[in-house]
Motif scaffolding. Structure first.
Motif, PDB file in Angstrom:
ATOM      1  N   ILE A  59       0.839  -1.201   0.000  1.00  0.00           N
ATOM      2  CA  ILE A  59       0.000   0.000   0.000  1.00  0.00           C
ATOM      3  C   ILE A  59       0.876   1.254   0.000  1.00  0.00           C
ATOM      4  O   ILE A  59       0.481   2.296   0.520  1.00  0.00           O
ATOM      5  CB  ILE A  59      -1.006   0.019   1.169  1.00  0.00           C
ATOM      6  CG1 ILE A  59      -0.292   0.017   2.520  1.00  0.00           C
ATOM      7  CG2 ILE A  59      -1.961  -1.148   1.082  1.00  0.00           C
ATOM      8  CD1 ILE A  59      -1.229   0.316   3.691  1.00  0.00           C
ATOM      9  N   LEU A  69      -5.305   0.816   0.346  1.00  0.00           N
ATOM     10  CA  LEU A  69      -6.638   0.222   0.418  1.00  0.00           C
ATOM     11  C   LEU A  69      -7.572   1.005   1.326  1.00  0.00           C
ATOM     12  O   LEU A  69      -7.183   1.432   2.421  1.00  0.00           O
ATOM     13  CB  LEU A  69      -6.545  -1.211   0.937  1.00  0.00           C
ATOM     14  CG  LEU A  69      -6.003  -2.277  -0.022  1.00  0.00           C
ATOM     15  CD1 LEU A  69      -5.869  -3.605   0.710  1.00  0.00           C
ATOM     16  CD2 LEU A  69      -6.904  -2.425  -1.236  1.00  0.00           C
ATOM     17  N   ALA A  95      -9.991  -3.454   2.531  1.00  0.00           N
ATOM     18  CA  ALA A  95      -9.059  -4.258   3.332  1.00  0.00           C
ATOM     19  C   ALA A  95      -9.809  -5.326   4.117  1.00  0.00           C
ATOM     20  O   ALA A  95      -9.347  -6.473   4.237  1.00  0.00           O
ATOM     21  CB  ALA A  95      -8.273  -3.355   4.274  1.00  0.00           C
ATOM     22  N   LEU A 147       0.571  -5.541   5.655  1.00  0.00           N
ATOM     23  CA  LEU A 147       0.455  -4.262   4.959  1.00  0.00           C
ATOM     24  C   LEU A 147       1.849  -3.678   4.803  1.00  0.00           C
ATOM     25  O   LEU A 147       2.530  -3.401   5.798  1.00  0.00           O
ATOM     26  CB  LEU A 147      -0.435  -3.286   5.733  1.00  0.00           C
ATOM     27  CG  LEU A 147      -1.885  -3.712   5.981  1.00  0.00           C
ATOM     28  CD1 LEU A 147      -2.609  -2.650   6.804  1.00  0.00           C
ATOM     29  CD2 LEU A 147      -2.622  -3.964   4.669  1.00  0.00           C
ATOM     30  N   LEU A 153      -8.697  -2.403  11.777  1.00  0.00           N
ATOM     31  CA  LEU A 153      -8.421  -3.559  10.920  1.00  0.00           C
ATOM     32  C   LEU A 153      -7.753  -4.684  11.698  1.00  0.00           C
ATOM     33  O   LEU A 153      -8.029  -5.869  11.470  1.00  0.00           O
ATOM     34  CB  LEU A 153      -7.534  -3.135   9.744  1.00  0.00           C
ATOM     35  CG  LEU A 153      -8.191  -2.275   8.668  1.00  0.00           C
ATOM     36  CD1 LEU A 153      -7.161  -1.829   7.639  1.00  0.00           C
ATOM     37  CD2 LEU A 153      -9.329  -3.021   7.975  1.00  0.00           C
TER      38      LEU A 153
END
Length: 614
Positions: free
Chosen positions: A94, A100, A105, A122, A151
């Protein structure tokens, strides 16, 4: 009505069932689903006409078990599996413009959970918001601490870790435009080792990571830093052996990791290349010329996504194991060479690489999805690779029914996303023709010598095939529409420069008039359609930052097409007596010795578009 869920399951399993069942549960299957925890790793499915029972060890086993249970026949049976790799994940870049969106995600995390991965990484060079560093990731869509924590919690609920992949030495070119960071630049994109300001910045970075991620594992990068110690460091300290500079810097970074209770992993190429010269030299049989000291707390990540042939991977893994007993392998899902993925090739390399990992008893594997030169391709365009690698890891390498359940599309149909760059039916051959043919300048014709005579037919046929799949692709229709619209541009654009040059040299004014009045306007119109579709795809998945790069590139191409039309019109009406770009001898493509359209990968837009300084 779909599966009836028996209520006797743990609270941990409830989240998995709530989030993942809607993605795989066949509506025509009326059996009762029972889930329960077990002591053995993996999962065991027992099914009959009335019920499906899944006994699982951890949540990732349950997630994979749900996908496989969805394909259990009505007459029943028993399935028992475990993942070969205890640590098995996907890493998404990313940092090359495509950051994202959190909802995208989360979708990727759900898909990875169902496929049986244990973590999602990530890769963040500067696209992480660091308190006290306002220009770190500024106007780049940097992930905020709140987004990362959310997340992280979401992934944990599905049995996955969210992991940070960072850079603590090189690959930090985007921040170097700011004076505050240029002051701690050694050379190019490399931080100034030994400077206390460097370690204050890295301390903030690792502190942020430690607070935002539950996992203690962190990849600290430190790859491709061949010029470390050769710039400002050399001016300030005089010559020091590169290995000494690298090891001293690593010790400082490891101390920071320890202070934040982080367990470091780094890429192997810097140490490995100091020992052998390069990965390729080592694979060719070179002997180690030194034995770098690898700190015992560091995992060493060997990356290779370029080769077909199990024995090469085995030999390289063995050489890595001579350096340390903590070896990680990183394969790849090719989404980094333009708008179009290379699924078929990635599956070939992945099969051989993962089989080598199994035979060499490698316990940790990650599939990387880089985004070099603008991250044009969708992260979801590589689902076939992620599925095939996961199927191999779970012991069913040729199984594809689960992919249809997961996506609603047949596996072989999804592979047609490769079509715009696929000029060979051999899956071990790959190129990125759809990018360099798109940006090949219509007057300069750098890549014209590569263009085959039947290229219009090739792209017309590809567009038709993709359009048929798009019609039944559901939520993934945008992926096929993007590639279809790209093919429709290339149907007109791929041989445009070649046709212009041929007509000009033969003084065929009628052909030049047709190109100016019909072909170029059609190309521009199709290009606008493609740009709009690409924009729609981008904004569904990614934050807006970085989209401006596509606007600039495609807008520049549109401007060149219009200028070409203007030049032809002025030549035809006598205003111009010659078109300078078309007067000289047209030499064959020679950026690389390779001149085969099927196997050429030339991904730099700046060189695709022009031989001039850009």
């Amino acid at each position: 009505m779909a599966w009836r869920i028996n209520g006797d399951h743990t609270a941990r399993a409830a989240t998995v069932l709530q989030e993942l069942l809607p993605m795989v549960n066949p509506s025509e299957d009326h059996r009762t689903l029972y889930v329960s925890e077990g002591a053995e790793s993996g999962f065991c499915i027992e099914a009959d006409r009335e019920k499906i029972s899944i006994r699982y060890h951890d949540l990732r086993d349950l997630a994979r078990g749900l996908l496989e249970a969805a394909s259990c026949p009505g007459e029943g049976g028993t399935i028992q599996r475990r993942c070969t790799f205890p640590d098995f994940g996907v890493m998404v870049d990313i940092s090359r413009n495509a950051v994202l969106r959190p909802e995208a995600a989360r979708k990727l995390i759900r898909l990875c959970a169902l496929m049986g991965y244990s973590f999602v990484g990530l890769y963040m060079e500067d696209t992480i918001d660091i308190p006290g560093e306002p220009y770190f990731g500024y106007q780049r869509g940097a992930m905020t601490p709140e987004e990362l924590k959310d997340l992280d919690q979401y992934a944990a609920g599905l049995g996955l870790e969210l992991r940070p992949y960072l850079q603590t030495l090189a690959h930090l070119n985007q921040i170097m435009r700011y004076q505050r960071y240029d002051e701690i630049r050694d050379t190019e994109d490399i931080l100034l080792a030994g400077d206390e300001r460097t370690y204050r910045l890295l301390d903030k970075l690792l502190k942020t990571v430690s607070e935002c991620f539950t996992t203690r594992k962190v990849n600290i990068g430190m790859d491709e830093a061949a010029l470390v110690g050769a710039g400002k460091y050399l001016e300030q300290n005089g010559y020091q052996p590169r290995i000494q500079v690298l090891q001293q810097h690593l010790q400082r970074v490891l101390a920071l990791c320890e202070s934040h209770h982080l367990q470091p992993q780094m890429w192997s190429d810097m140490f490995f290349n100091l020992a052998y010269g390069s990965y390729d030299q080592a694979a060719a049989g070179a002997k180690a010329r030194c034995r770098p000291e690898i700190p015992p707390q560091v995992e060493l990540g060997f990356w290779d996504y370029y080769h077909v042939g199990k024995e090469r991977y085995k030999a390289m893994l063995q050489k890595h194991k001579q350096m340390t007993d903590r070896v990680v392998f990183a394969g790849g899902a090719w989404k980094w060479s333009g708008f179009t993925p290379c699924n078929a090739f990635s599956i070939e390399t992945g099969r051989d690489a993962l089989q080598a990992c199994i035979e060499e008893k490698i316990r940790s594997v990650v599939i990387t999805a880089w985004g070099d030169n603008g991250a044009e391709a969708s992260v979801f365009s590589i689902l076939p690779v992620l599925y095939a690698d996961a199927a191999l890891a779970w012991g069913i390498p040729k199984e594809t029914e689960g992919f249809r359940i997961l996506t609603g599309i047949q596996f072989q149909e999804f592979l047609q996303l490769d079509r715009p760059s696929r000029f060979s039916e051999d899956p071990t051959v790959h190129g990125n023709a759809s990018k360099f043919l798109l940006y090949n300048d219509p007057l300069l014709g750098t890549f014209d010598s590569l263009v085959p005579a039947d290229v219009q037919h090739f792209y017309a046929k590809a567009a038709g095939q993709l359009e048929q799949i798009e019609a039944r692709a559901g939520e993934y229709a945008i992926l096929f529409r993007t590639q279809k619209d790209l093919c429709r541009v290339l149907e007109r654009k791929a041989d445009l420069g070649k046709r212009i040059k041929t007509a000009y040299d033969s003084r065929d004014n009628k052909a030049l008039e047709d190109l100016a009045e019909t072909v170029i306007p059609q190309t521009v119109q199709r290009l606008e359609t493609f740009q709009n579709t690409l924009q729609e795809q981008w904004l569904q998945e990614n934050k807006v930052f970085g989209l401006e790069v596509q606007h600039l590139r495609l807008g520049g191409l549109r401007s060149r097409l219009l200028y070409t039309r203007q030049c032809l019109a002025r030549y035809l009406d006598g205003t111009l007596t010659a078109i300078e770009e078309l007067e000289g001898e047209r030499l064959p493509f020679a950026y690389f010795d390779n001149s085969e359209i099927a196997s050429l990968n030339y991904n730099l837009w700046s060189c695709n578009a022009t031989p001039a300084v850009l």
